[in-house]
Design a protein around this motif. Structure first.
Motif, PDB file in Angstrom:
ATOM      1  N   GLU A 165     -19.847  26.955  -1.165  1.00  0.00           N
ATOM      2  CA  GLU A 165     -19.092  27.392  -2.336  1.00  0.00           C
ATOM      3  C   GLU A 165     -19.639  28.715  -2.872  1.00  0.00           C
ATOM      4  N   ALA A 166     -20.986  28.851  -2.879  1.00  0.00           N
ATOM      5  CA  ALA A 166     -21.605  30.077  -3.364  1.00  0.00           C
ATOM      6  C   ALA A 166     -21.276  31.271  -2.468  1.00  0.00           C
ATOM      7  N   ALA A 167     -21.067  31.003  -1.179  1.00  0.00           N
ATOM      8  CA  ALA A 167     -20.812  32.086  -0.224  1.00  0.00           C
ATOM      9  C   ALA A 167     -19.332  32.395  -0.058  1.00  0.00           C
ATOM     10  N   ARG A 168     -18.465  31.604  -0.686  1.00  0.00           N
ATOM     11  CA  ARG A 168     -17.021  31.807  -0.529  1.00  0.00           C
ATOM     12  C   ARG A 168     -16.566  33.011  -1.344  1.00  0.00           C
ATOM     13  N   GLU A 169     -15.725  33.857  -0.768  1.00  0.00           N
ATOM     14  CA  GLU A 169     -15.223  35.027  -1.480  1.00  0.00           C
ATOM     15  C   GLU A 169     -14.001  35.593  -0.789  1.00  0.00           C
ATOM     16  N   HIS A 170     -13.325  36.483  -1.500  1.00  0.00           N
ATOM     17  CA  HIS A 170     -12.186  37.196  -0.946  1.00  0.00           C
ATOM     18  C   HIS A 170     -12.641  38.572  -0.467  1.00  0.00           C
ATOM     19  N   SER A 171     -11.817  39.200   0.353  1.00  0.00           N
ATOM     20  CA  SER A 171     -12.183  40.510   0.899  1.00  0.00           C
ATOM     21  C   SER A 171     -11.977  41.605  -0.143  1.00  0.00           C
ATOM     22  N   VAL A 172     -12.756  42.670   0.008  1.00  0.00           N
ATOM     23  CA  VAL A 172     -12.626  43.862  -0.836  1.00  0.00           C
ATOM     24  C   VAL A 172     -12.669  45.093   0.055  1.00  0.00           C
ATOM     25  N   ASN A 173     -11.715  45.967  -0.130  1.00  0.00           N
ATOM     26  CA  ASN A 173     -11.781  47.278   0.496  1.00  0.00           C
ATOM     27  C   ASN A 173     -11.818  48.320  -0.618  1.00  0.00           C
ATOM     28  N   LEU A 174     -12.922  49.049  -0.646  1.00  0.00           N
ATOM     29  CA  LEU A 174     -13.192  50.000  -1.718  1.00  0.00           C
ATOM     30  C   LEU A 174     -12.999  51.421  -1.194  1.00  0.00           C
ATOM     31  N   VAL A 175     -12.008  52.112  -1.725  1.00  0.00           N
ATOM     32  CA  VAL A 175     -11.718  53.494  -1.339  1.00  0.00           C
ATOM     33  C   VAL A 175     -12.249  54.411  -2.432  1.00  0.00           C
ATOM     34  N   GLN A 176     -13.221  55.235  -2.086  1.00  0.00           N
ATOM     35  CA  GLN A 176     -13.824  56.150  -3.054  1.00  0.00           C
ATOM     36  C   GLN A 176     -13.146  57.511  -2.965  1.00  0.00           C
ATOM     37  N   LEU A 177     -12.644  57.965  -4.093  1.00  0.00           N
ATOM     38  CA  LEU A 177     -12.029  59.286  -4.202  1.00  0.00           C
ATOM     39  C   LEU A 177     -12.900  60.087  -5.163  1.00  0.00           C
TER      40      LEU A 177
END
Length: 377
Positions: A305-317
């Motif tokens: 449960e602690a390791a469960r997460e959704h994906s993130v794609n971070l675009v830096q401008l």
């Protein structure tokens, strides 16, 4: 939609949620407006916009208007705050452009900006102690009227785009995000996020005084990621680059110090968050290798449960300043420079989209990564 209106398709596959994260940086905020116009032109719809300082102003205008009016409202704000400055002639050469840049910034420091802030007639040292006049060099009251004219507060609070703006409580020093999903936001909250001392006065909200959120953190990225509820694409617009050349003059020193002060936290937050996500991914891989009979073990369940997460794609401008922009770049509001910042934001999005193959693949596959696709390499 009219029968003859073309159907716009997003330039990227979009996940569950798309967030726009806007850093503080005064006059450089026109870059953010250009970024938003380009994203809208690419049919990339924003679900959540979070900002600090000038980023909060741009964020409020975006969240507080329907999509068809957002760019026009952003343009009205930036044309308004830059239109009162005289247009000084520019001769060839970086040194002359730097001189004009300083002259324009000096004009703002002396005269203020209509619709934004105005110099106080009585110096702070002569004002009664504890009053706004004793705590700041400028009066920010004109900004309240500007925001009320450009923002539909009912739409901002009840509409589809979530808004978060950060500010610092003056007495405790605690940082807080005002969030349209938790409280009703008005012009005071936006002004509080941008009340940078000693220039602008603190803003009172419900008996407490608030200063610019950039004093603690110049990016609301952590708030967005902490509140993530699904796969997320984040466009993080930074107005100060973390890396740059060694300074050669005193103006370079002022400029470099400001870059380090306002960019380092952004880099630190993104690095730490992505490191944490890689660690969680490693935990999930190990858990997947455990025997089936351990799946119900309470410790294994808690770790999963602690390791469960959704994906993130971070675009830096990241805005990368011109050689002639020194330490006054955040309060040089000339129309010429504003237009250049706006165009730079549009160009950064265009460049990102043309090199976005890996980003698109990540979104489709549900992977997590950070990208700066505007770097030459």
């Amino acid at each position: 939609m009219a029968d003859n209106e073309p159907v716009r398709r997003a330039a990227l596959p979009l996940p569950d949620q798309v967030a726009l994260v806007l850093q503080g940086g005064g006059a450089l905020g026109a870059y953010q407006a250009g970024v938003y116009e380009a994203l809208a032109g690419a049919a990339i719809e924003i679900d959540w916009v979070a900002g600090i300082s000038i980023g909060a102003v741009n964020a409020a205008i975006i969240a507080g208007n329907p999509p068809a009016r957002r760019v026009d409202r952003l343009r009205a704000f930036w044309d308004g705050v830059s239109g009162s400055l005289p247009s000084f002639p520019i001769w060839p050469g970086e040194r002359m452009r730097e001189a004009v840049h300083l002259l324009s910034a000096g004009w703002v420091a002396a005269a203020g900006i209509p619709g934004f802030f105005s110099p106080r007639l009585i110096p702070p040292v002569l004002a009664p102690a504890g009053t706004p006049g004793a705590l700041s060099f400028y009066d920010s009251a004109p900004l309240a009227a500007t925001l009320d004219a450009l923002v539909d507060w009912d739409l901002l609070n009840d509409g589809p785009v979530r808004l978060s703006v950060g500010a610092v409580e003056l007495e405790s020093g605690n940082f807080h995000y005002f969030d349209s999903r938790r409280e009703r936001i008005d012009a005071r909250h936006i002004m509080a996020s941008g009340a940078l001392p000693p220039g602008l006065p603190p803003v009172e909200i419900d008996g407490r005084l608030w200063w610019d959120g950039g004093l603690v953190s110049n990016t609301p990225l952590s708030h967005v990621l902490d509140s993530q509820a699904g796969d997320l694409l984040v466009f993080q617009v930074d107005l100060f680059a973390a890396a740059n050349d060694r300074p050669k003059t005193m103006m370079d020193v002022m400029s470099r110090a400001k870059e380090i002060q306002f960019s380092s936290r952004t880099r630190q937050i993104s690095d730490q968050l992505l490191k944490l996500r890689r660690e969680r991914e490693a935990i999930r891989k190990v858990l997947a290798k455990l025997p089936a009979d351990l799946a119900g073990d309470p410790d294994v369940t808690a770790l999963a449960e602690a390791a469960r997460e959704h994906s993130v794609n971070l675009v830096q401008l990241v805005y990368r300043a011109n050689a002639w922009e020194g330490g006054s770049r955040d309060y040089e509001f000339s129309a010429r420079t504003m237009g250049e910042h706006w165009s730079a934001g549009q160009a950064a999005v265009a460049q990102t989209i043309t090199r976005s193959g890996l980003l698109a693949s990540n979104i489709i596959d549900g992977r997590t990564a950070a990208f700066d696709l505007t770097r030459p390499e």
